[in-house]
Design an enzyme around this catalytic site. Structure first.
Site, short mmCIF file in Angstrom:
data_model
loop_
_atom_site.label_atom_id
_atom_site.label_comp_id
_atom_site.label_asym_id
_atom_site.label_seq_id
_atom_site.Cartn_x
_atom_site.Cartn_y
_atom_site.Cartn_z
N SER A 111 0.90 -1.07 0.18
CA SER A 111 0.43 0.21 0.11
C SER A 111 0.84 1.50 -0.18
CB SER A 111 -0.87 0.40 0.94
OG SER A 111 -1.38 0.91 0.75
N HIS A 112 0.37 2.10 1.28
CA HIS A 112 1.18 2.96 1.05
C HIS A 112 2.49 3.20 1.39
CE1 HIS A 112 -0.68 2.10 4.67
NE2 HIS A 112 0.15 3.18 5.07
N ASP A 274 -2.32 6.31 -3.94
CA ASP A 274 -1.67 6.05 -2.81
C ASP A 274 -1.10 4.63 -3.47
OD1 ASP A 274 -3.57 4.08 -2.70
OD2 ASP A 274 -2.66 3.00 -0.14
N ASP A 276 -1.22 1.64 -4.22
CA ASP A 276 -2.03 0.75 -4.89
C ASP A 276 -2.61 0.72 -4.72
OD1 ASP A 276 -2.52 0.93 -2.05
OD2 ASP A 276 -3.64 -0.98 -2.00
N ASP A 278 -5.75 2.26 -3.65
CA ASP A 278 -7.15 2.34 -2.72
C ASP A 278 -7.33 3.20 -1.66
OD1 ASP A 278 -5.54 1.83 -1.04
OD2 ASP A 278 -6.07 -0.50 -0.40
N ARG A 279 -6.05 5.09 -1.79
CA ARG A 279 -6.48 5.48 -0.90
C ARG A 279 -6.41 6.93 -2.20
NH1 ARG A 279 -2.93 6.04 4.95
NH2 ARG A 279 -3.51 3.28 5.04
N LYS A 373 -11.71 -0.56 -0.73
CA LYS A 373 -11.81 1.65 -0.81
C LYS A 373 -11.08 1.34 -2.55
CE LYS A 373 -7.42 1.46 2.19
NZ LYS A 373 -7.14 1.37 3.29
C1 G1P Z 1 -3.49 1.62 8.59
C2 G1P Z 1 -4.94 2.21 8.20
C3 G1P Z 1 -5.87 1.65 8.67
C4 G1P Z 1 -6.41 1.28 6.50
C5 G1P Z 1 -4.80 0.45 7.02
C6 G1P Z 1 -4.86 -0.64 4.69
O1 G1P Z 1 -3.64 0.08 9.43
O2 G1P Z 1 -5.11 2.83 10.01
O3 G1P Z 1 -7.18 2.35 7.99
O4 G1P Z 1 -6.90 0.18 6.94
O5 G1P Z 1 -4.10 1.07 7.12
O6 G1P Z 1 -4.45 0.91 4.19
P1 G1P Z 1 -3.23 0.38 10.69
O7 G1P Z 1 -1.90 0.88 10.34
O8 G1P Z 1 -3.55 2.16 11.42
O9 G1P Z 1 -3.48 -1.37 11.16
ZN ZN Z 2 -3.11 1.04 0.01
#
Ligand code: G1P
Ligand code: ZN
Length: 540
Positions: A111-112, A274, A276, A278-279, A373
């Site tokens: 992801s991010h 982000d 991938d 989804d954000r 998302k």
């Molecule tokens: C974080 C975000 C959460 C999101 C997840 C995946 O998780 O807080 O809302 O679903 O990334 O993108 P966390 O690191 O807080 O467990």
């Molecule tokens: Zn992501």
């Protein structure tokens, strides 16, 4: 086809969103193979079925994808649909699972989190509804990783994934497809592209793809379909290390976009996604929409958008997300739900038709069109709403606060913290929770303090330990939880929220408005002194 003996690795437990580790961990011999075999062993429907496979293009995507293809063939998968060059955004995979009635999907992404040889890699498994595997499935996969003693893999050369078309690996059909086309078709069915085109006629927008997966998707939508100039998409070429950046769309990491949107000659609309895809974040000239507010705005105005013109049955948000969307739901007279952090908890509510829109404070929003998302979806929702209302971002959010009041909101992250110390903060506060109710701090009196447990109203499952929340009689609150996505030490998240009714001061500086709550949180939970930090590493 061959079977290879192996031994278990510790810690292959999927977190908030799949298994995330340093690239160097995934590169250990058999590490990836063990986890992937555990998926095939735990989800027997994949044998003889269809698998969707792709990733966000980060470093190791190309190597891992060939291994997974060979393992899919050896485990009897009948058909794998894979994105050209191994690329798919997370929402695109969710859509394709549903479109092809596939038995599951594997998304290669962290992801991010940053990429590159020293960055992070990750793997998410999604089930046949297109959403992240439910906890029962991830628990079964983890259980399997602890006893695994062999994996199956096909021998042979790497497949060419750059040409669209059909090929074979043993008995398995491999379809290499354009990663964008089906996604664009889905967006066309939901939004009024002509209205958006009219809205943007003669105006500028800036979409920051952060050198991640949404570059090709955004170019297809904004430049090719909506006819906007090429410079409407910045950092549009996906790179294995995201250009050295951190593909998390927040004020710190999307600095280029924020500088543009807060400059004198700012475009009409700004947005980013982000790693991938989804954000999402949304900005107007000199204004940034808090993701929690964004969900509330989308819910309040959904009927302006063709895909939702008949209204939505209900909404859901993750527990730490501000309660702005609850206020909208009460006003609309629809159901609203509070789920634990992580997209997987929305799946049952969406499948049961109880909700059609949901989101998280961490820049995630989506609807029942898929089970993930969806960054570009949220951005198109905003554009469609602006087009229908003939308004700017600033006007829409100002009107929203005037109608519903404002939830001042911020998240303070303490990253890379010593694990024991972070756990000490959690256990220290846990022990105090019961005695807090009724106590007063500054002008606030505590009305409720608990460790959040979620009772899924659809399947009756219960998830405990989902974050500590302390609520005040005024409607303000703070929440503390440990991240389930980090790869180094622990990340402690403090979520702050203060409600200002519509007759109150709606234009305060966010951190100033929240300072009293932040100070009370520190007085009660002693975060800084326990973890030896003076400041959070990230304020968003
Ligand atoms: C974080 C975000 C959460 C999101 C997840 C995946 O998780 O807080 O809302 O679903 O990334 O993108 P966390 O690191 O807080 O467990
Ligand atoms: Zn992501």
């Amino acid at each position: 086809m061959t079977e290879v003996n192996t031994t278990p690795f510790d810690g292959q437990k999927p977190g908030t969103s799949g298994l995330r580790k340093k690239v160097s961990v995934f590169q250990k011999p058999n590490y990836l193979e063990n986890f992937v075999q555990s998926i095939f062993d735990s989800v027997p429907e994949l044998a003889g079925g269809t698998l969707i496979l792709g990733g966000d293009g980060r470093f190791y995507n190309d190597v891992a994808i060939q291994t997974i293809l060979r393992m899919a063939a050896a485990n009897g998968v009948a058909r794998t649909i894979i994105g050209q060059n191994g690329l798919f955004s997370t929402p695109a995979v969710s859509n394709l699972i549903r479109l092809h009635k596939a038995n599951g999907g594997i998304i290669l992404s962290a992801s991010h989190n940053p990429g590159g040889p020293k960055g992070d890699f990750g793997l998410k498994f999604n089930g046949e509804n297109g959403g992240p595997a439910a906890e029962a499935v991830t628990d079964a996969i983890y259980e399997r990783t602890q006893h695994i003693d062999r994996y199956k893999i096909a021998k042979g050369n790497d497949l060419n994934l750059s040409d669209i078309g059909e090929t074979h690996l043993g008995d398995m059909t491999v379809m290499v497809i354009d990663p964008v086309a089906d996604y664009l078709t889905m967006m066309e069915a939901l939004f009024d592209f002509d209205a958006i085109k009219n809205l943007l006629d003669g105006k500028r927008i800036c979409f920051d793809a952060m050198h991640a997966i949404t570059g090709p998707y955004a170019k297809a939508i904004f430049c090719e379909r909506l006819g906007l100039p090429e410079d409407s998409v910045i950092n549009g070429i996906p790179l294995p290390d995201f250009g050295g950046g951190h593909p998390d769309p927040n004020p710190v990491y999307a600095k280029e976009l924020f500088d543009t949107m807060f400059s004198d000659n700012a475009p009409f609309f700004g947005a980013a996604s982000d790693g991938d895809g989804d954000r999402n974040i949304v900005l107007g000239p000199n204004i940034y929409i808090s993701p929690s507010d964004s969900i509330a705005v989308l819910a309040a105005n959904a009927t302006d958008v063709p895909g939702y013109e008949n209204g939505i049955p209900g909404v859901a948000r993750s527990m730490p997300t501000s309660r702005a969307v609850d206020v909208v739901a009460k006003d609309l007279g629809i159901e609203y739900f509070e789920t634990p952090t992580g997209w997987k908890f929305f799946g049952n509510l969406l499948d049961a038709g109880r909700i059609a829109l949901c989101g998280e404070e961490s820049a995630g929003a989506s609807s029942d069109h898929i089970r993930e998302k969806d960054g570009l979806w949220a951005i198109l929702m905003w554009l469609n709403i602006l087009a229908a209302r003939h308004q700017s971002v600033e006007n829409v959010i100002s009107d929203h606060w005037l109608a519903y009041g404002r939830h001042y909101y911020s998240r303070h992250d303490y990253e890379g913290v010593n694990k024991e110390k972070a756990e000490a903060v959690m256990s220290g506060l846990s022990k105090k929770l019961e005695s807090l109710v009724g106590q007063s701090f500054k002008d606030e009196t505590i009305s409720k303090a608990d460790n959040f447990s979620y009772h899924d109203p659809v399947d009756g499952s219960v998830s405990h330990n989902q974050g500590l929340r302390v609520e005040f009689e005024s409607g303000s609150r703070f929440v503390i939880r440990l991240s389930g996505t980090g790869t180094v030490g622990a990340t402690l998240r403090l979520y702050l929220e203060k409600y200002e009714p519509k007759a109150g001061d709606l234009k305060q500086d966010v951190q100033t408005a929240l300072r009293p709550i932040a100070e009370i949180a520190e007085e009660i939970a002693a975060i800084k002194s326990t973890i030896d930090r003076n400041e959070p590493t990230l304020v968003s």
